[in-house]
Design a protein around this motif. Structure first.
Motif, mmCIF file in Angstrom:
data_model
loop_
_atom_site.group_PDB
_atom_site.id
_atom_site.type_symbol
_atom_site.label_atom_id
_atom_site.label_comp_id
_atom_site.label_asym_id
_atom_site.label_seq_id
_atom_site.Cartn_x
_atom_site.Cartn_y
_atom_site.Cartn_z
ATOM 1 N N GLU A 90 0.835 -1.207 0.000
ATOM 2 C CA GLU A 90 0.000 0.000 0.000
ATOM 3 C C GLU A 90 0.869 1.256 0.000
ATOM 4 O OE1 GLU A 90 -2.697 -0.031 3.249
ATOM 5 O OE2 GLU A 90 -3.884 -1.714 2.500
ATOM 6 N N LEU A 91 1.932 1.233 0.806
ATOM 7 C CA LEU A 91 2.797 2.407 0.907
ATOM 8 C C LEU A 91 3.536 2.686 -0.397
ATOM 9 C CD1 LEU A 91 4.323 1.915 4.493
ATOM 10 C CD2 LEU A 91 2.532 3.510 3.786
ATOM 11 N N PHE A 92 3.863 1.624 -1.134
ATOM 12 C CA PHE A 92 4.584 1.801 -2.393
ATOM 13 C C PHE A 92 3.643 1.916 -3.589
ATOM 14 C CE2 PHE A 92 7.816 -0.254 0.288
ATOM 15 C CZ PHE A 92 8.860 0.648 0.128
ATOM 16 N N GLY A 93 2.339 1.903 -3.316
ATOM 17 C CA GLY A 93 1.369 1.960 -4.412
ATOM 18 C C GLY A 93 1.463 3.239 -5.219
ATOM 19 N N GLY A 94 1.723 4.362 -4.548
ATOM 20 C CA GLY A 94 1.833 5.630 -5.268
ATOM 21 C C GLY A 94 3.014 5.660 -6.211
ATOM 22 N N VAL A 146 3.284 -3.360 -13.333
ATOM 23 C CA VAL A 146 2.355 -3.130 -12.227
ATOM 24 C C VAL A 146 1.309 -4.238 -12.139
ATOM 25 C CG1 VAL A 146 0.603 -1.573 -11.310
ATOM 26 C CG2 VAL A 146 2.694 -0.641 -12.309
ATOM 27 N N GLU A 147 0.736 -4.642 -13.280
ATOM 28 C CA GLU A 147 -0.358 -5.618 -13.232
ATOM 29 C C GLU A 147 0.077 -6.964 -12.673
ATOM 30 O OE1 GLU A 147 -3.700 -7.729 -16.121
ATOM 31 O OE2 GLU A 147 -2.655 -5.918 -16.788
ATOM 32 N N PRO A 148 1.135 -7.600 -13.178
ATOM 33 C CA PRO A 148 1.516 -8.886 -12.581
ATOM 34 C C PRO A 148 1.937 -8.776 -11.122
ATOM 35 C CG PRO A 148 3.146 -8.183 -14.212
ATOM 36 C CD PRO A 148 1.981 -7.274 -14.339
ATOM 37 N N SER A 149 2.558 -7.662 -10.757
ATOM 38 C CA SER A 149 2.953 -7.482 -9.357
ATOM 39 C C SER A 149 1.719 -7.365 -8.458
ATOM 40 C CB SER A 149 3.820 -6.227 -9.212
ATOM 41 O OG SER A 149 4.975 -6.318 -10.005
ATOM 42 N N THR A 150 0.741 -6.594 -8.919
ATOM 43 C CA THR A 150 -0.491 -6.440 -8.156
ATOM 44 C C THR A 150 -1.253 -7.755 -8.074
ATOM 45 O OG1 THR A 150 -0.642 -4.133 -8.905
ATOM 46 C CG2 THR A 150 -2.633 -5.114 -7.964
ATOM 47 N N ALA A 197 4.359 3.116 -7.617
ATOM 48 C CA ALA A 197 4.179 2.129 -8.678
ATOM 49 C C ALA A 197 3.425 2.700 -9.875
ATOM 50 C CB ALA A 197 3.437 0.910 -8.137
ATOM 51 N N LYS A 198 2.704 3.804 -9.674
ATOM 52 C CA LYS A 198 1.948 4.384 -10.792
ATOM 53 C C LYS A 198 2.863 4.882 -11.898
ATOM 54 C CE LYS A 198 -1.939 5.822 -7.871
ATOM 55 N NZ LYS A 198 -2.721 6.963 -7.357
ATOM 56 N N ALA A 199 4.119 5.155 -11.571
ATOM 57 C CA ALA A 199 5.061 5.628 -12.581
ATOM 58 C C ALA A 199 5.631 4.486 -13.413
ATOM 59 C CB ALA A 199 6.200 6.401 -11.908
#
Length: 202
Positions: A143-147, A157-161, A149-151
């Protein structure tokens, strides 16, 4: 304060809250083997020993990681419509209530933290409360690194999520199923051992 800021604040505080008789030796190897087999059989056949209310109450704390981790299924809900429909009908009503209360997640987290240390509760329930809290804390890091990850590109991003969603869904599902069967879900690496220590010896 926006919902994303509230979520990040709650996640940070949740992380800080938790951080703020010997056996007689056997006579020979055969006796140790027989004793081990008997002990294992008792552990695996204890379905009738745990009352149904205790099994259900042991499942209740996992509402916390269930709601906090549902956001990681965003891509899975899009690619698997039945899964998205299940989330819409089963989780969305709880999520609306969860987010309607200011800092509702943090209040629920703190409430479970106090309950987990209540020695009047059965130890199985206390163990599951602490384990659910630790699973929820494990979700704080993505959650903390979610912001940030948008870059990154969607191909990363998709496979990691999705991987986080798989791990979270398997963990919560395992805990719920084992509790309903009357078996303590103590097989999560590192987390279960930490929950045992947090729950206390009795």
């Amino acid at each position: 304060m926006g919902y994303q800021q509230q979520t990040q604040f709650s996640s940070t505080v949740r992380f800080r809250v938790l951080t703020t008789t010997p056996n007689r030796p056997s006579l020979d190897h055969s006796n140790r083997f027989v004793t081990s087999k008997i002990s294992t059989s008792r552990n695996l056949s204890n379905d009738d020993e745990i009352p149904i209310p205790d099994r259900l109450l042991s499942c209740l704390p996992y509402v916390l990681p269930l709601l906090d981790g549902s956001q990681f299924g965003v891509y899975m809900y899009q690619r698997i419509p039945p899964l998205g429909m299940a989330k819409h009908f089963l989780l969305d009503p709880m999520l609306h209530l969860y987010t309607a209360i200011p800092f509702g997640g943090l209040l629920l987290f703190v409430g479970f933290s106090f309950l987990g240390r209540n020695q009047n509760l059965p130890r199985l329930i206390r163990f599951n409360i602490m384990q659910a809290i630790l699973v929820d804390i494990a979700l704080v890091f993505p959650e903390l690194f979610g912001g940030a990850a948008k870059a990154l590109p969607l191909a990363v991003v998709e496979p990691s999520t999705n991987f986080i969603f798989y791990a979270y869904a398997f963990t919560v599902g395992y805990c719920l199923l084992w509790n309903l069967r009357g078996i303590k879900p103590g097989g999560i690496p590192w987390i279960s051992n930490a929950a045992e220590m947090q729950a206390g010896p009795f």
